[in-house]
Design a protein around this motif. Structure first.
Motif, PDB file in Angstrom:
ATOM      1  N   ALA A   1       4.013  41.427  53.887  1.00 51.21           N
ATOM      2  CA  ALA A   1       3.316  42.054  54.724  1.00 51.21           C
ATOM      3  C   ALA A   1       2.911  43.607  54.268  1.00 51.21           C
ATOM      4  O   ALA A   1       1.684  44.207  54.652  1.00 51.21           O
ATOM      5  N   SER A   2       3.735  44.214  53.817  1.00 49.09           N
ATOM      6  CA  SER A   2       3.576  45.478  53.406  1.00 49.09           C
ATOM      7  C   SER A   2       2.485  45.804  52.292  1.00 49.09           C
ATOM      8  O   SER A   2       2.196  46.986  52.100  1.00 49.09           O
ATOM      9  N   SER A   3       2.138  44.693  51.766  1.00 48.83           N
ATOM     10  CA  SER A   3       1.159  44.832  50.696  1.00 48.83           C
ATOM     11  C   SER A   3      -0.221  45.629  51.230  1.00 48.83           C
ATOM     12  O   SER A   3      -0.874  46.164  50.510  1.00 48.83           O
ATOM     13  N   LEU A   4      -0.271  45.490  52.870  1.00 48.67           N
ATOM     14  CA  LEU A   4      -1.496  45.677  53.245  1.00 48.67           C
ATOM     15  C   LEU A   4      -1.299  47.229  54.116  1.00 48.67           C
ATOM     16  O   LEU A   4      -2.160  47.356  55.216  1.00 48.67           O
ATOM     17  N   HIS A   5      -0.074  47.967  53.827  1.00 45.50           N
ATOM     18  CA  HIS A   5       0.208  49.038  54.730  1.00 45.50           C
ATOM     19  C   HIS A   5      -0.972  50.140  54.480  1.00 45.50           C
ATOM     20  O   HIS A   5      -1.161  51.032  55.346  1.00 45.50           O
TER      21      HIS A   5
END
Length: 365
Positions: free
Chosen positions: A197-201
């Motif tokens: 999920a953190s790839s879209l921060h």
């Protein structure tokens, strides 16, 4: 159907009954495990690979109905089919047998052919269910992998739009995962979820003008106000999805610029008001951002980066996470080193390829 690959658990507190059923099934080629009480049956169902349970209803201590109910509420054993063996013709009893999860029942005394036919049909049905389950798991895995791939692509597009490399996204996800796995309250499964999920921060940067994203040097106050809107844009994009992975990404996107002392944005959250996901991604994002060149700044030395991270403990960052970060600093630096080596290799490969092309062209010039 290869009967030798199927195991049947036979449960009856009358030893002679167990012996008869055991003999019939083994002669037919099935593997058989037996139990003479409910507690043993439950333990065997939890520890052995069972394809079918033949279960007597009227037993001392734990009845067959109680055993079946217990098996059906436990995820580990819920899918094992149960056929009741009973001498009772009480309709209420038989109705209850179905309600607690029984698939079928065989009335005692039974015929050998009837027993084998019911067992055979239940095993076939169970095999079909297993096949369907495996297909569902496989398809679910494919869908999950597709979601992750889409997220990585979107994250890369956002970073590319701001002239920050896809490598930044990759490093942030790895730093996030490492820090998450070191937190006692986060499971391995949850850490993997947060990593993806953190790839879209910073996905909201897609909505920011290039003149601001690419500006050399410090932003004006007005420009910084616009830049900060990328957080709201990102959350707005992600929270529309009901998928858990995108919901997690919305938290990371919306809170990774919050600061532990309450001086961050967009909401000025303080301390544990900031979700643990946001606090983790904040550490990962800033550590990587300071360590590498951006449009508005050069990379810092590792000494300066670590000095800043330590100084910001309790201010920008959760002090507990910073303690974990420094206790495991070698692992974080190892990730940096691996990526730096990849960059050098890619540069050399690019240079070599360019030279070969020029050599080829020189033949025709």
């Amino acid at each position: 159907m290869d009967k030798s690959k199927h195991t049947i658990l036979v449960v009856d507190d009358v030893v002679d009954n167990v012996t008869i059923v055991d003999m019939i099934l083994r002669k037919e080629g099935y593997k058989v495990i037996t139990a003479n009480d409910g507690a043993t049956a439950i333990k065997l169902a939890q520890t052995e690979s069972i394809d079918l349970i033949l279960l007597d209803i009227m037993m001392a201590e734990l009845s067959g109905l109680e055993v079946c109910r217990h098996l059906k509420i436990e995820p580990q054993t819920a899918s094992i089919p149960v056929i009741f063996l009973t001498a009772s013709d009480d309709r209420k009893m038989l109705s209850l047998a179905y309600k607690v999860g029984g698939r079928d029942y065989i009335r005692k005394p039974f015929f050998k052919d009837e027993l084998l036919a019911r067992v055979h049909n239940s095993i076939l049905l169970r095999d079909s269910e297993k096949h369907l389950e495996s297909k569902i798991i496989e398809k679910t895995k494919d869908i999950a992998e597709t979601q992750v791939e889409v997220m990585n692509i979107l994250g890369g597009v956002a970073e590319g739009h701001s002239k920050e490399t896809y490598a930044h996204v990759k490093r942030v996800t790895q730093f996030t995962y490492l820090l998450a796995t070191l937190c006692d309250e986060i499971s391995e499964e949850e850490a993997i979820f947060l990593r993806d999920a953190s790839s879209l921060h910073d996905v909201g940067k897609i909505s920011i003008r290039e003149s601001i994203l690419h500006k050399q040097g410090k932003l004006t106050n007005q420009e910084f106000k616009i830049m900060k809107k990328h957080v709201d844009f990102g959350v707005e994009m992600l929270e529309k999805s009901k998928l858990p992975l995108f919901q997690t990404a919305a938290i990371a996107a919306g809170q990774h610029h919050e600061k532990y002392d309450g001086s961050g944005y967009p909401k000025g959250l303080k301390g544990e008001e900031i979700h643990i996901y946001g606090r983790i991604v904040a550490v990962a994002d800033v550590f990587d951002a300071l360590s590498h060149k951006r449009a508005y700044k050069d990379s810092w030395s590792i000494e300066d980066v670590l000095g800043y991270m330590k100084d910001m403990s309790g201010k920008h960052f959760d002090p507990r996470l910073i303690d974990i970060f420094f206790k495991n600093i070698k692992d974080f630096l190892a990730i940096c080193e691996i990526h730096n080596q990849e960059i050098e290799v890619n540069k050399k490969m690019h240079s070599t390829t360019k030279n070969k092309i020029m050599q080829w062209l020189s033949q025709y010039i």
